[in-house]
Design a protein around this motif. Sequence first.
Motif, short mmCIF file in Angstrom:
data_model
loop_
_atom_site.label_atom_id
_atom_site.label_comp_id
_atom_site.label_asym_id
_atom_site.label_seq_id
_atom_site.Cartn_x
_atom_site.Cartn_y
_atom_site.Cartn_z
N ASP A 123 40.39 30.89 37.96
CA ASP A 123 39.22 31.50 38.60
C ASP A 123 39.64 32.54 39.64
O ASP A 123 39.02 33.60 39.77
CB ASP A 123 38.35 30.43 39.26
N MET A 124 40.69 32.23 40.39
CA MET A 124 41.18 33.17 41.40
C MET A 124 41.73 34.43 40.75
O MET A 124 41.55 35.54 41.26
CB MET A 124 42.23 32.50 42.28
N VAL A 125 42.39 34.27 39.60
CA VAL A 125 42.89 35.44 38.87
C VAL A 125 41.71 36.31 38.43
O VAL A 125 41.74 37.54 38.55
CB VAL A 125 43.72 35.00 37.65
N ALA A 126 40.66 35.67 37.92
CA ALA A 126 39.47 36.42 37.48
C ALA A 126 38.80 37.13 38.66
O ALA A 126 38.39 38.29 38.54
CB ALA A 126 38.49 35.46 36.80
N LEU A 127 38.71 36.46 39.80
CA LEU A 127 38.11 37.07 40.99
C LEU A 127 38.94 38.26 41.46
O LEU A 127 38.40 39.29 41.90
CB LEU A 127 37.99 36.04 42.11
N GLU A 128 40.26 38.14 41.36
CA GLU A 128 41.13 39.24 41.77
C GLU A 128 40.99 40.42 40.81
O GLU A 128 40.94 41.58 41.24
CB GLU A 128 42.58 38.76 41.81
N GLU A 129 40.91 40.14 39.52
CA GLU A 129 40.74 41.21 38.53
C GLU A 129 39.41 41.94 38.73
O GLU A 129 39.32 43.15 38.48
CB GLU A 129 40.82 40.64 37.12
N ASP A 130 38.40 41.21 39.19
CA ASP A 130 37.08 41.82 39.42
C ASP A 130 36.97 42.50 40.79
O ASP A 130 35.93 43.07 41.12
CB ASP A 130 35.98 40.76 39.30
N GLY A 131 38.03 42.40 41.60
CA GLY A 131 38.05 43.10 42.88
C GLY A 131 37.43 42.35 44.04
O GLY A 131 37.18 42.94 45.09
N TYR A 132 37.20 41.03 43.89
CA TYR A 132 36.58 40.26 44.97
C TYR A 132 37.60 39.70 45.96
O TYR A 132 37.25 39.41 47.11
CB TYR A 132 35.75 39.11 44.39
#
Length: 222
Positions: free
Chosen positions: A46-55
């Motif tokens: 989830d953290m990887v996804a949040l980082e990829e989305d710029g959050y």
Amino acid sequence: MNADDRRFEVLRAIVTDYVATHEPVASRSLVERHQFGVSSATIRNDMVALEEDGYIIQPHTSAGRVPTDKGYRLFVDRLSEIKPLSAAERRAVQTFLHGAVDLDDVLRRSVRLLAQLTRQVAVIQYPTLSRSTVRHLEVLAVTPARLMLVLITDAGRVDQRLLDLGDVITEDQVAKLRTLLNQALSGRRLAEASAAVADLPEQAPVELRDAMTRASTVLIET
């Protein structure tokens, strides 16, 4: 809870932990402090996804994550979904703000209320006056030889100035003065107001020239 909702909960936890500790937040600490009901591997994904989305971002290698401006914005935008105001709280807010007499009072009340609701330091910025436009200029006779000028902008800002005249002025002359000033100022930016009133004394009828000169001087200084 679906994946999007869980990722927002992870973001919310990162924001709250980072604000509390001022340290980058690692996945291990998230799992230890918060009950997500999923594995640590899922939280890392989830953290990887949040980082990829710029959050969130990783300040440097081997560090935890910190929220980005985009992450803070999403967190703030969904605050009402986390804890909406009750009907009683909404009525209290409306009642508290209803008694405000002008923009300054509205802002004072708002910042006090915001600080009380959030238990945090609250800061409010005034609208940029240079970009504000004149909505209306009211001219009121306080006495036959004294006027009050009330300048109202589109941002809700109200400025009042007293104007002492050299002679008495009639109600008809006050109305004419009001009309001439509003014709020159209404819809103009405040930055342009001084230039707009500078030539009014020469254009005013003879009987209003002195009053217009004094009014223009006060408005230019405002």
